[in-house]
Enzyme design. Structure first.
Site, PDB file in Angstrom:
ATOM      1  N   CYS A  46       0.658  -0.707  -0.255  1.00 12.70           N
ATOM      2  CA  CYS A  46       0.083   0.029  -0.015  1.00 12.70           C
ATOM      3  C   CYS A  46       1.177   1.430   0.127  1.00 12.70           C
ATOM      4  O   CYS A  46       0.255   2.670  -0.485  1.00 12.70           O
ATOM      5  CB  CYS A  46      -1.068  -0.010   1.332  1.00 12.70           C
ATOM      6  N   ASP A 139     -20.842  12.182 -15.258  1.00 12.41           N
ATOM      7  CA  ASP A 139     -22.409  11.989 -14.370  1.00 12.41           C
ATOM      8  C   ASP A 139     -22.048  11.316 -13.778  1.00 12.41           C
ATOM      9  O   ASP A 139     -23.655  10.664 -13.546  1.00 12.41           O
ATOM     10  CB  ASP A 139     -22.802  11.492 -16.152  1.00 12.41           C
TER      11      ASP A 139
END
Length: 223
Positions: A46, A139
């Site tokens: 990570c 959108d």
């Protein structure tokens, strides 16, 4: 991804982050977005991923993409972990991580968004968050999702490449072939007739001859 399909409106939510409380849709505004999740703070893969994402932040910005990460720890842990990420990147003192990290200590978002990796457990035996990538359009619809297991780090150059393809094909009636990169030839989709292709692609369309005799491999310069 359970419950989230391509073309669905991406779920809106409020969450605590390293920059304060955000509403996801408000945070994204009218821009593209990428939400990428991580199994845990202070873990090796990570740390390399968040460092690489930070190094590429200007590339995401050029494409009008807002970045936001998620990890199943609290904001305080995130802020301390960021110091390690900055050190890993060899950044100068005063450098600020160019995107926020969502806190999800109870795994509520990880569960709701189908992010948990059942085969990987933390020290307490709880499933950790898988490495999800969600690309969200202006959108607010899901345009792409990729799910990596916790043990496999992502390739952020590939993520930029798919964003280039998504943004191109959102505005031009083309498709991108295998290993496509910006500037390469693109493909004419099968639902465009020969006559329509002549009007749409004045730079010309070339066809690859195949044993079937079907002219479905049609290429044109990137518009």
């Amino acid at each position: 991804m359970p419950g989230i399909l391509l073309g669905d409106i991406f779920p809106n939510f409020e969450a605590e982050t390293t920059i304060g409380t955000i509403n996801l849709h408000d945070f994204l505004g009218d821009r593209w977005g990428i939400l990428f999740s991580h199994p845990r703070d202070y873990t090796p893969v990570c740390t390399t991923e968040l460092g690489r994402a930070a190094k590429l932040s200007e590339e995401f910005k050029k494409r009008g993409v807002k970045m936001i990460a998620l990890s199943v720890d609290c904001v305080e842990d995130h802020r301390e972990w960021i110091k390690d990420i900055i050190a890993y990147n060899d950044e100068e003192p005063g450098y600020t991580l160019p995107y926020p990290i969502i806190a999800d200590p109870n795994r509520h978002l990880a569960l709701a968004l189908g992010m948990l990796d059942p085969d990987m457990k933390d020290q307490e035996g709880m499933p950790v968050t898988a490495r999800c990538v969600f690309i969200i359009g202006p959108d607010k619809k899901l345009k792409l999702s990729i799910l990596y297991p916790a043990t496999t780090g992502r390739n952020f150059d590939e993520i930029l490449r798919v964003i280039d393809s998504l943004q191109l094909t959102a505005t031009k009636r083309v498709a991108t072939p295998v290993d496509w990169k910006p500037g390469d030839h693109v493909m004419v989709p099968p639902n465009i007739s020969e006559e329509e292709a002549k009007d749409l692609f004045p730079a010309g369309v070339c066809k690859r001859q195949l044993p079937s005799g079907k002219n479905y491999l049609r290429y044109t310069p990137q518009p």
